[in-house]
Design an enzyme around this catalytic site. Sequence first.
Site, PDB file in Angstrom:
ATOM      1  N   SER A  29     -11.766 -73.160   4.206  1.00 27.16           N
ATOM      2  CA  SER A  29     -10.303 -73.119   4.167  1.00 27.16           C
ATOM      3  C   SER A  29      -9.789 -72.891   2.750  1.00 27.16           C
ATOM      4  CB  SER A  29      -9.731 -74.418   4.733  1.00 27.16           C
ATOM      5  OG  SER A  29     -10.279 -75.528   4.047  1.00 27.16           O
ATOM      6  N   ASN A 116     -10.709 -86.788   5.496  1.00 33.32           N
ATOM      7  CA  ASN A 116      -9.711 -86.863   6.567  1.00 33.32           C
ATOM      8  C   ASN A 116      -8.398 -87.492   6.097  1.00 33.32           C
ATOM      9  OD1 ASN A 116     -11.732 -85.790   8.031  1.00 33.32           O
ATOM     10  ND2 ASN A 116     -12.163 -87.602   9.279  1.00 33.32           N
ATOM     11  N   HIS A 162      30.712 -63.885  25.370  1.00 31.78           N
ATOM     12  CA  HIS A 162      29.999 -62.757  26.004  1.00 31.78           C
ATOM     13  C   HIS A 162      30.088 -61.491  25.144  1.00 31.78           C
ATOM     14  CE1 HIS A 162      30.302 -65.146  29.821  1.00 31.78           C
ATOM     15  NE2 HIS A 162      31.463 -65.463  29.274  1.00 31.78           N
ATOM     16  N   SER A 283      18.907 -44.213   4.519  1.00 27.48           N
ATOM     17  CA  SER A 283      17.961 -43.553   5.408  1.00 27.48           C
ATOM     18  C   SER A 283      17.395 -42.351   4.680  1.00 27.48           C
ATOM     19  CB  SER A 283      18.677 -43.116   6.687  1.00 27.48           C
ATOM     20  OG  SER A 283      17.969 -42.050   7.295  1.00 27.48           O
ATOM     21  N   LYS A 289      23.894 -42.859   6.143  1.00 30.33           N
ATOM     22  CA  LYS A 289      23.602 -44.205   6.625  1.00 30.33           C
ATOM     23  C   LYS A 289      23.455 -45.258   5.542  1.00 30.33           C
ATOM     24  CE  LYS A 289      21.755 -45.253  10.320  1.00 30.33           C
ATOM     25  NZ  LYS A 289      20.771 -45.573  11.342  1.00 30.33           N
ATOM     26  N   ASN A 291      22.001 -49.141   5.906  1.00 26.11           N
ATOM     27  CA  ASN A 291      21.434 -50.045   6.901  1.00 26.11           C
ATOM     28  C   ASN A 291      21.342 -51.485   6.394  1.00 26.11           C
ATOM     29  OD1 ASN A 291      21.047 -47.834   8.604  1.00 26.11           O
ATOM     30  ND2 ASN A 291      19.062 -47.387   7.670  1.00 26.11           N
ATOM     31  N   GLU A 296      18.435 -57.530   9.266  1.00 29.29           N
ATOM     32  CA  GLU A 296      17.489 -57.250  10.362  1.00 29.29           C
ATOM     33  C   GLU A 296      16.172 -57.994  10.143  1.00 29.29           C
ATOM     34  OE1 GLU A 296      17.691 -52.835  11.619  1.00 29.29           O
ATOM     35  OE2 GLU A 296      18.551 -52.927   9.617  1.00 29.29           O
ATOM     36  N   TYR A 323      -9.526 -87.141  13.999  1.00 28.86           N
ATOM     37  CA  TYR A 323      -9.578 -85.836  13.365  1.00 28.86           C
ATOM     38  C   TYR A 323     -10.496 -84.884  14.122  1.00 28.86           C
ATOM     39  CZ  TYR A 323     -10.425 -82.159   9.950  1.00 28.86           C
ATOM     40  OH  TYR A 323     -10.531 -80.939   9.339  1.00 28.86           O
TER      41      TYR A 323
END
Length: 466
Positions: A29, A116, A162, A283, A289, A291, A296, A323
């Site tokens: 790890s 542990n 809505h 773009s 454009k 964006n 996003e 563990y």
Amino acid sequence: MSDKKASNQMWGGRFASGPAAVMEAINASIGFDRKLYAQDIRGSIAHSEMLAKTGIISAADQEKIADGLTTILKEIEAGKFEFSTRLEDIHMNVEARLAEMIGPAAGRLHTARSRNDQVAVDFRLWVKDEFFRVTEALKGLMAAFVERAEEHAATVMPGFTHLQTAQPVTFGHHCLAYVEMFARDLSRVRDAIERMDESPLGAAALAGTGFPIDRHMTARALGFREPTRNSLDSVSDRDYALEFLSVAAITATHLSRLAEEIVIWSTPQFGFVRLSDSYSTGSSIMPQKKNPDAAELVRAKTGRVNGHLIGLLTVMKGLPLTYSKDMQEDKEAVFDAAETLDLMLAAMTGMVRDLTVNAAAMKKAAGSGYATATDLADWLVRSLGMPFREAHHVTGRAVALAEANKVGLEKLSLEDLRSIHAGITEDIFSVLSVHNSVKSRESFGGTAPSQVRRQVRYWKKRLAKA
Ligand code: ARG
């Protein structure tokens, strides 16, 4: 890599040979838990001080251990430390280096301790620090929204249900809705800190230890409120990681809803807000454009954070006490969620401060779609004593007429309105404008500019204290 290696120097006593290469690969790890180096060293120094104080190790050995660990910390921070996959994880990497530096005294550090409880204390310390980073970031985002709310306490926009125009609201009110959400996130962070503020160090492998350790001392030294009360739970508990991921997922979900609104609002069709060049991209093919990529991506990264929560819940769900090595899989989820959330919060705070509000476009949209129909109905109730259900019906007919005439409600003539209900008077026009509509909604927590200013004052005070 050869499959036969010398057995592990930390636990190799009963092993004739080392692990297969693929065993080493799946077992190690260090690639990610090296992030815990500072917490690991801090925990070890506290543990060594306690061992010396209780007479379990000598003061001279403790001094060597603490000096060595301090040097290792510096080596790691200077990028001079050589991490080794063979040594599996951060705990054994640090300890092996300590042995190299100070010799046999290093071997005394692990008395009355196990990896542990060591990993449990390291990870708790890390998660706690991250909770504090999130606290600061949330406060910064809330402050940004409170400022925008003050600036736009009276800026009218359509309110939606809505995603259909419902009733006019103020942009300031909309901003404060997000302040409420992030305040709840903040309170979830605080609750979680409160619950996880206990030190598992000294639970040892799972059953506690026969050495006369002082767990209160190490808990105090590491800034925990108190030691945990059950050694089995101490080494098998990852609730703090799950709670971090839950808080992160809920916060990310809030950020994503906001991101979605920014995406919608910044379309030419809505045109409610504009992000400056600093927060937009162009773009490569369509020169016109602009964006909202940052928004996003905030929306998208929410999937990643939410995924980590499900991932760790799934890792934990089948584990018997105490563990299991499965639990090593907790770290990447939390590290990635934390890094992602930090970035999302920073990007969103930047966007909230950056965006320019097009008040004219908002107002125009607020007046379309018969958004003051409820105000008309309320007027019928108030001025003519009509039951609301009947007023709703009468208003529906007014909307139908306006639709047929292709005009807004406020453009219907008094004659038109009276043809629907004879009791209607000139006074009705006072509620049909969006401005009067929002101004009238002065109920506590309502959208009226006066209420928004009141809530802005409340949040400023709370944030100053927070
Ligand atoms: N690297 C391990 C983890 O992250 C540390 C604990 C190892 N304990 C053990 N009994 N093998 O979970």
